[in-house]
Design a protein around this motif. Structure first.
Motif, PDB file in Angstrom:
ATOM      1  N   GLU A  55       0.621  -1.343   0.033  1.00 12.27           N
ATOM      2  CA  GLU A  55      -0.032   0.081  -0.044  1.00 12.27           C
ATOM      3  C   GLU A  55       0.838   1.196   0.135  1.00 12.27           C
ATOM      4  O   GLU A  55       0.490   2.316   0.538  1.00 12.27           O
ATOM      5  CB  GLU A  55      -0.914  -0.246   1.197  1.00 12.27           C
ATOM      6  N   TYR A  56       2.230   1.243  -0.404  1.00 10.51           N
ATOM      7  CA  TYR A  56       3.013   2.212  -0.684  1.00 10.51           C
ATOM      8  C   TYR A  56       2.525   3.300  -1.811  1.00 10.51           C
ATOM      9  O   TYR A  56       1.981   2.862  -2.834  1.00 10.51           O
ATOM     10  CB  TYR A  56       4.259   1.805  -0.713  1.00 10.51           C
ATOM     11  N   THR A  57       2.895   4.489  -1.527  1.00 11.37           N
ATOM     12  CA  THR A  57       2.597   5.521  -2.646  1.00 11.37           C
ATOM     13  C   THR A  57       4.046   6.458  -2.484  1.00 11.37           C
ATOM     14  O   THR A  57       4.667   6.395  -1.682  1.00 11.37           O
ATOM     15  CB  THR A  57       1.590   6.632  -2.123  1.00 11.37           C
ATOM     16  N   VAL A  58       3.964   6.896  -3.830  1.00  7.56           N
ATOM     17  CA  VAL A  58       5.178   7.655  -4.012  1.00  7.56           C
ATOM     18  C   VAL A  58       4.846   9.133  -3.961  1.00  7.56           C
ATOM     19  O   VAL A  58       3.772   9.454  -4.342  1.00  7.56           O
ATOM     20  CB  VAL A  58       5.748   7.509  -5.789  1.00  7.56           C
ATOM     21  N   PRO A  59       5.532  10.082  -3.261  1.00  7.89           N
ATOM     22  CA  PRO A  59       5.294  11.361  -2.924  1.00  7.89           C
ATOM     23  C   PRO A  59       5.090  12.138  -4.384  1.00  7.89           C
ATOM     24  O   PRO A  59       5.614  11.823  -5.199  1.00  7.89           O
ATOM     25  CB  PRO A  59       6.218  11.768  -2.174  1.00  7.89           C
ATOM     26  N   THR A  60       4.032  13.011  -4.352  1.00 10.13           N
ATOM     27  CA  THR A  60       3.816  13.885  -5.504  1.00 10.13           C
ATOM     28  C   THR A  60       5.143  14.790  -6.031  1.00 10.13           C
ATOM     29  O   THR A  60       5.384  14.670  -7.168  1.00 10.13           O
ATOM     30  CB  THR A  60       2.744  14.818  -5.217  1.00 10.13           C
ATOM     31  N   TRP A  61       5.735  15.083  -5.033  1.00 12.01           N
ATOM     32  CA  TRP A  61       6.842  15.780  -5.683  1.00 12.01           C
ATOM     33  C   TRP A  61       8.157  15.066  -6.190  1.00 12.01           C
ATOM     34  O   TRP A  61       8.428  15.541  -7.267  1.00 12.01           O
ATOM     35  CB  TRP A  61       7.717  16.722  -4.101  1.00 12.01           C
ATOM     36  N   VAL A  62       7.932  13.925  -5.829  1.00 14.19           N
ATOM     37  CA  VAL A  62       8.813  12.705  -6.438  1.00 14.19           C
ATOM     38  C   VAL A  62       8.560  12.732  -8.047  1.00 14.19           C
ATOM     39  O   VAL A  62       9.300  12.738  -9.164  1.00 14.19           O
ATOM     40  CB  VAL A  62       9.152  11.484  -5.858  1.00 14.19           C
ATOM     41  N   LEU A  63       7.240  12.401  -8.273  1.00  9.47           N
ATOM     42  CA  LEU A  63       6.664  12.216  -9.630  1.00  9.47           C
ATOM     43  C   LEU A  63       6.838  13.610 -10.207  1.00  9.47           C
ATOM     44  O   LEU A  63       7.087  13.428 -11.393  1.00  9.47           O
ATOM     45  CB  LEU A  63       5.216  11.909  -9.497  1.00  9.47           C
ATOM     46  N   ALA A  64       6.555  14.838  -9.618  1.00  7.02           N
ATOM     47  CA  ALA A  64       6.933  15.996 -10.267  1.00  7.02           C
ATOM     48  C   ALA A  64       8.221  16.369 -10.917  1.00  7.02           C
ATOM     49  O   ALA A  64       8.540  16.666 -11.937  1.00  7.02           O
ATOM     50  CB  ALA A  64       6.307  17.160  -9.569  1.00  7.02           C
ATOM     51  N   VAL A  65       9.239  15.785 -10.082  1.00  9.43           N
ATOM     52  CA  VAL A  65      10.626  15.979 -10.285  1.00  9.43           C
ATOM     53  C   VAL A  65      10.822  15.095 -11.678  1.00  9.43           C
ATOM     54  O   VAL A  65      11.606  15.418 -12.359  1.00  9.43           O
ATOM     55  CB  VAL A  65      11.549  15.737  -9.076  1.00  9.43           C
ATOM     56  N   ALA A  66      10.363  13.779 -11.516  1.00  8.12           N
ATOM     57  CA  ALA A  66      10.572  12.844 -12.584  1.00  8.12           C
ATOM     58  C   ALA A  66      10.009  13.227 -13.897  1.00  8.12           C
ATOM     59  O   ALA A  66      10.610  13.082 -14.930  1.00  8.12           O
ATOM     60  CB  ALA A  66      10.224  11.601 -12.033  1.00  8.12           C
TER      61      ALA A  66
END
Length: 81
Positions: A55-66
């Protein structure tokens, strides 16, 4: 083969039972360092248990940087090289 979620679900239900709803009603509990330590360690344990269940999620800021990196590389390849 058993599903990992089936084996983890009873554990999660037991964790909910251990939490008493009246713990936060005491105004001095927020100043107690022992209580703060217990809350922090229980939050960390719950997060580790959620992550192990998938049930883990990737933080939004990590997705934005990627996304910005991919778009930046794409623009670099198209217009500079």
């Amino acid at each position: 083969m058993t599903d990992r979620n089936d084996s983890a679900e009873p554990e999660h239900a037991e964790e909910r039972k251990r939490e008493s709803p009246g713990r936060r009603s005491d105004p001095l509990s927020s100043l107690d360092p022992v209580a703060a330590y217990e809350r922090r360690t229980s939050r960390i344990r719950e997060e580790i248990a959620r992550n192990r269940r998938g049930e883990y999620t990737v933080p939004t800021w990590v997705l934005a940087v990627a996304l910005a990196a991919v778009i930046g590389l794409w623009v670099l390849v198209l217009f500079v090289l």
